[in-house]
Design a protein around this motif. Structure first.
Motif, short mmCIF file in Angstrom:
data_model
loop_
_atom_site.label_atom_id
_atom_site.label_comp_id
_atom_site.label_asym_id
_atom_site.label_seq_id
_atom_site.Cartn_x
_atom_site.Cartn_y
_atom_site.Cartn_z
N ASP A 236 0.71 -1.30 0.03
CA ASP A 236 -0.29 -0.27 0.01
C ASP A 236 1.11 1.28 0.24
O ASP A 236 0.67 2.15 -0.62
N TYR A 240 0.16 4.07 -2.85
CA TYR A 240 0.05 5.14 -3.08
C TYR A 240 0.95 5.85 -3.25
O TYR A 240 0.41 7.18 -3.62
N LYS A 287 -5.93 5.97 15.69
CA LYS A 287 -5.85 5.22 15.82
C LYS A 287 -4.97 3.85 16.48
O LYS A 287 -3.96 4.99 16.56
N TYR A 297 -7.06 -3.24 9.88
CA TYR A 297 -6.39 -3.27 8.91
C TYR A 297 -6.91 -2.39 7.63
O TYR A 297 -6.96 -1.50 7.37
N LYS A 298 -8.16 -2.60 7.86
CA LYS A 298 -9.43 -1.07 7.22
C LYS A 298 -8.95 -0.10 7.98
O LYS A 298 -9.47 0.80 8.03
N SER A 299 -9.53 -0.33 9.35
CA SER A 299 -10.01 0.88 10.91
C SER A 299 -8.89 1.58 10.83
O SER A 299 -9.21 2.60 11.00
N THR A 301 -5.68 1.15 10.49
CA THR A 301 -4.44 1.46 9.37
C THR A 301 -4.09 3.20 8.66
O THR A 301 -5.16 3.41 9.27
N SER A 303 -4.98 4.66 5.00
CA SER A 303 -5.94 4.69 3.96
C SER A 303 -5.00 5.40 2.41
O SER A 303 -4.45 5.82 3.41
N LEU A 304 -5.17 5.57 1.51
CA LEU A 304 -5.62 6.15 0.52
C LEU A 304 -5.16 7.45 -0.06
O LEU A 304 -3.61 8.42 0.50
N GLU A 305 -6.20 7.81 1.58
CA GLU A 305 -6.29 9.69 1.04
C GLU A 305 -5.61 9.94 2.34
O GLU A 305 -4.87 10.99 2.01
N ASP A 306 -5.62 8.91 3.76
CA ASP A 306 -4.32 9.46 4.68
C ASP A 306 -3.04 10.17 4.34
O ASP A 306 -2.50 11.03 4.49
#
Length: 431
Positions: A236, A240, A287, A297-299, A301, A303-306
């Motif tokens: 990722d 990203y 987080k 993993y989804k909530s 860590t 994200s792309l936008e982060d």
């Protein structure tokens, strides 16, 4: 036999570029398997030696592949690399020679295949149409399409594997095979300092049979372990960053300091699980930085936008950071008696600030984000708060609801502030 007299330049340490190359390599391997599954099982994939990647049958190189992920669509950008590939191909007589691009070359010279023989521009299959380019955003879908074609040919017993979630899981596990090899090569390079990157990479292969094992196995959720998600997070980061790179080149005219950012990415992708967890908590202090299962993993860590719209932008716009590497990886700047730390925090409205501050305080107390107990400034994108507790209600009702907080604990955060990167001192900006 392995070529030993001269190894081509390798970019194996450029993680974002390698992630793209790895996805392209996986796509090509799957196309070979889809075309002739049994015959292709005995092939081997080599990374970053003969070329960006190569396919071998025993000790014979059957194809070499150069991968360029430029946004420029003019041939002049690629001419030098194509000429070099023509020269390099002489070391591998009889091998097919492919040049991969992520953007359509609008002015490919007439008679290209004759003038630059044996190089061919690689052709991808997208929605039944052949095209001679493939950008990063399309690769995952193309890879999953090839996987689905292989599953279809396996017969009715594999019909359950054609669902979207199962195809995505298959792709992720196959990508992790390549990441495993990259990490292994990095470790050997560190241990065998006298050997060059290219010499080590030349001896490392991924057997197609390992890819086939995944395709033939039942990929249950039991395989989705912390190790799996750790490797996925490394992928990722590279993915990203590549998207940030592409958008910055398109929108900002390539004004970003990518040498600086590349060095940061190399450090991030060298982290082990514990230090990656700590880093996530430091740049996303609201987080937990846990990734033991799909929900975390989804909530918990990034994200792309982060990363694309938050952390990478902050790191790009500020001067080169001081870096602590021993216990954990921390980027920081020291200015007029205060430490500044980069974050991936994004927002603009006061309600965003209130939610962010509350989550930071609660999460930091529960999960021990140590530097937040010191005075400092967290650099954000669009969030400005003079003091963390200042916008966070700490009255009796709030205290009862939170149950874990106290005035004494919250007092630890009074010297922590949030500031947008655009509002920091000019001395910290990388103009």
């Amino acid at each position: 036999m392995i070529i030993t007299e001269e190894y081509p330049h390798t970019a194996i340490s450029t993680w974002s570029g390698f992630v793209y190359q790895g996805k392209v390599a996986l796509y090509h391997c799957l196309r070979l398997l889809e075309k002739s599954y049994d015959d292709s099982k005995c092939y081997r994939l080599q990374l970053e030696s003969a070329d960006d990647f190569a396919v071998y049958l025993a000790d014979k190189c059957i194809s070499i592949h150069q991968v360029k992920a430029y946004k420029d669509g003019s041939f002049s950008k690629y001419r030098g690399a194509v000429k070099k590939q023509v020269t390099d191909s002489l070391k591998y007589p009889g091998a097919s020679v492919y040049f991969h691009v992520s953007t359509c070359i609008n002015d490919l010279p007439e008679g290209f295949n004759v003038k630059y023989k044996p190089v061919s521009i690689y052709t991808y299959r997208s929605n039944g149409i052949d095209q001679n380019f493939c950008n990063l955003s399309d690769l995952d879908q193309l890879v999953e399409t090839e996987i689905s074609e292989i599953y279809k040919k396996a017969g009715e017993g594999s019909s359950h594997k054609l669902s979207g979630p199962y195809l995505e899981r298959s792709r992720n596990i196959l990508e992790n095979i390549i990441i495993d090899k990259v990490i292994d090569v990095h470790a050997k390079i560190q241990r065998e300092g006298k050997a060059t990157d290219r010499e080590i990479a030349a001896k490392e292969y991924i057997s197609f049979s390992k890819i086939c094992d995944v395709l033939e196995d039942e990929l249950t959720e039991a395989l989705l372990t912390e190790d799996f998600f750790f490797k996925q997070l490394l992928i990722d980061i590279g993915t990203y960053y590549k998207r940030f790179f592409d958008e910055a080149c398109r929108d900002d005219g390539d004004v970003c300091n990518f040498d600086k950012l590349d060095s940061y990415i190399a450090l991030l992708c060298g982290l082990d699980k514990r230090r990656l967890r700590d880093f996530i908590k430091s740049v996303l202090p609201q987080k937990r930085g846990e990734f033991k299962n799909i929900d975390q993993y989804k909530s918990e860590t990034f994200s792309l936008e982060d990363l694309r719209d938050g952390l990478f932008r902050v790191l790009d716009r500020l001067t080169t950071a001081g870096i602590e590497r021993e216990k954990r990886l921390v980027f920081s700047w020291f200015h007029e008696g205060r430490f500044y730390y980069p974050t991936a925090l994004r927002g603009s409205e006061l309600i965003d600030a209130k939610k962010i501050c509350k989550r930071i305080i609660q999460n930091s107390i529960a999960n021990e984000v140590e530097f937040l107990y010191e005075s400092g400034v967290l650099v954000t994108v669009g969030v400005d708060v003079e003091s963390l507790p200042s916008v966070y209600s700490v009255g009796p009702n709030s205290m009862d609801e939170d149950n874990a907080l106290s005035h004494r604990r919250i007092a630890h955060f009074k010297d922590i502030s949030l500031v947008s990167y655009s509002k920091v001192s000019e001395d910290l900006k990388d103009e």
